[in-house]
Design a protein around this motif. Structure first.
Motif, PDB file in Angstrom:
ATOM      1  N   ALA A   1      53.436  53.518  45.224  1.00 53.28           N
ATOM      2  CA  ALA A   1      54.669  53.250  44.488  1.00 53.28           C
ATOM      3  C   ALA A   1      54.700  53.899  43.113  1.00 53.28           C
ATOM      4  CB  ALA A   1      54.869  51.735  44.345  1.00 53.28           C
ATOM      5  N   SER A   2      53.552  53.931  42.425  1.00 52.33           N
ATOM      6  CA  SER A   2      53.532  54.408  41.041  1.00 52.33           C
ATOM      7  C   SER A   2      52.724  55.687  40.840  1.00 52.33           C
ATOM      8  CB  SER A   2      52.968  53.310  40.121  1.00 52.33           C
ATOM      9  OG  SER A   2      53.709  52.128  40.233  1.00 52.33           O
ATOM     10  N   GLY A   3      52.028  56.112  41.871  1.00 55.85           N
ATOM     11  CA  GLY A   3      51.170  57.267  41.704  1.00 55.85           C
ATOM     12  C   GLY A   3      49.970  56.972  40.835  1.00 55.85           C
ATOM     13  N   ALA A   4      49.655  55.690  40.679  1.00 55.24           N
ATOM     14  CA  ALA A   4      48.544  55.278  39.822  1.00 55.24           C
ATOM     15  C   ALA A   4      47.203  55.557  40.505  1.00 55.24           C
ATOM     16  CB  ALA A   4      48.654  53.794  39.487  1.00 55.24           C
ATOM     17  N   THR A   5      46.209  55.849  39.692  1.00 55.56           N
ATOM     18  CA  THR A   5      44.844  55.965  40.196  1.00 55.56           C
ATOM     19  C   THR A   5      44.172  54.610  40.032  1.00 55.56           C
ATOM     20  OG1 THR A   5      44.714  58.298  39.561  1.00 55.56           O
ATOM     21  CG2 THR A   5      42.633  57.135  39.948  1.00 55.56           C
ATOM     22  N   VAL A   6      43.888  53.960  41.134  1.00 54.60           N
ATOM     23  CA  VAL A   6      43.353  52.601  41.116  1.00 54.60           C
ATOM     24  C   VAL A   6      41.886  52.632  41.528  1.00 54.60           C
ATOM     25  CG1 VAL A   6      43.596  50.262  42.010  1.00 54.60           C
ATOM     26  CG2 VAL A   6      45.634  51.694  41.691  1.00 54.60           C
ATOM     27  N   THR A   7      41.052  51.980  40.749  1.00 53.90           N
ATOM     28  CA  THR A   7      39.626  51.901  41.033  1.00 53.90           C
ATOM     29  C   THR A   7      39.235  50.442  41.245  1.00 53.90           C
ATOM     30  OG1 THR A   7      39.161  53.854  39.688  1.00 53.90           O
ATOM     31  CG2 THR A   7      37.314  52.376  40.146  1.00 53.90           C
ATOM     32  N   ILE A   8      38.557  50.147  42.330  1.00 56.18           N
ATOM     33  CA  ILE A   8      38.103  48.783  42.630  1.00 56.18           C
ATOM     34  C   ILE A   8      36.590  48.731  42.477  1.00 56.18           C
ATOM     35  CG2 ILE A   8      37.934  46.986  44.388  1.00 56.18           C
ATOM     36  CD1 ILE A   8      40.464  48.153  45.676  1.00 56.18           C
ATOM     37  N   ARG A   9      36.119  47.745  41.765  1.00 61.26           N
ATOM     38  CA  ARG A   9      34.685  47.559  41.592  1.00 61.26           C
ATOM     39  C   ARG A   9      34.320  46.111  41.905  1.00 61.26           C
ATOM     40  NH1 ARG A   9      34.750  52.098  42.042  1.00 61.26           N
ATOM     41  NH2 ARG A   9      33.980  53.768  40.673  1.00 61.26           N
ATOM     42  N   GLU A  10      33.253  45.914  42.687  1.00 57.37           N
ATOM     43  CA  GLU A  10      32.728  44.584  42.986  1.00 57.37           C
ATOM     44  C   GLU A  10      31.259  44.562  42.595  1.00 57.37           C
ATOM     45  OE1 GLU A  10      33.459  43.319  46.947  1.00 57.37           O
ATOM     46  OE2 GLU A  10      35.616  43.712  46.879  1.00 57.37           O
TER      47      GLU A  10
END
Length: 212
Positions: A29-38
């Motif tokens: 939707a936003s072209g955002a770069t999303v990073t997930i960390r656990e």
């Protein structure tokens, strides 16, 4: 960031599937770069943050999911950080908006510390009372909107807060640097949140009984 992931899994609060779905929606939707960390232990946490810092990553929106109270947040199974220390972890990434999906993270003293320690931080979204899995899911569902709208209108925020009460019986606080930093009226809001919390928790059940 899902903090102390093993504990979240044990408590039935791990939101891996939800975070991946929200990440996908935000990216499309936003072209955002999303990073997930656990992370589970502090060494793992520090290694992951160091890698991001080495890559010179900056994050306009940071979402932290974990166990907390009014004094701080559990960053790992061997590390409980005060809000002051939590800000130190985040400072290299220069967040402008922060969502804390954690119990009592939305109280004024925590917000004031975070605004002082994170000079680019403009807004905080968090609950001043104890959270629930339903509230956490709803808050994460708001993330794509925050990625798209950097300064949400007060009316939109109020609608979101009302929806939170109706669906989960929990409150979401919206702190703004320009309005709330070092403003002691926030303590009054904290007290009010605690007083009305038992009654607001009844709202979803009452509404369900009315409309069933």
């Amino acid at each position: 960031m899902q903090l102390d992931t093993a504990r979240l899994r044990a408590d039935g609060l791990h939101l891996g599937d939800v975070t991946r779905l929200v990440s996908l929606i935000g990216t499309v939707a936003s072209g955002a770069t999303v990073t997930i960390r656990e992370t589970t232990n502090e060494r793992e946490l520090l290694d992951q943050l160091a890698a991001l810092h080495q890559d010179r990553r900056r994050f306009d929106v940071v979402v932290a999911i974990g166990h907390s109270n009014e004094t701080g947040i559990r960053m790992a199974n061997d590390r409980f950080a005060t809000w002051d220390a939590f800000a130190v972890y985040l400072k290299p990434f220069e967040p402008r908006r922060l969502m804390l999906v954690a119990c009592q993270a939305g109280r004024w003293p925590a917000a004031t510390v975070l605004f002082r320690k994170l000079p680019k931080l403009r807004r905080i979204f968090a609950t001043p009372v104890n959270a629930s899995k339903d509230l956490a899911t709803l808050m994460l569902a708001m993330v794509p909107y925050l990625l798209e709208v950097k300064a949400p209108r007060d009316s939109a925020v109020r609608i979101g807060q009302a929806v939170s009460v109706v669906l989960t019986g929990r409150q979401v606080r919206h702190w703004m640097r320009t309005r709330d930093k070092d403003n002691p009226e926030g303590l009054v809001l904290d007290e009010a949140a605690q007083l009305v919390d038992p009654y607001l928790r009844l709202v979803p059940g009452v509404l369900a009984s009315i409309f069933k």
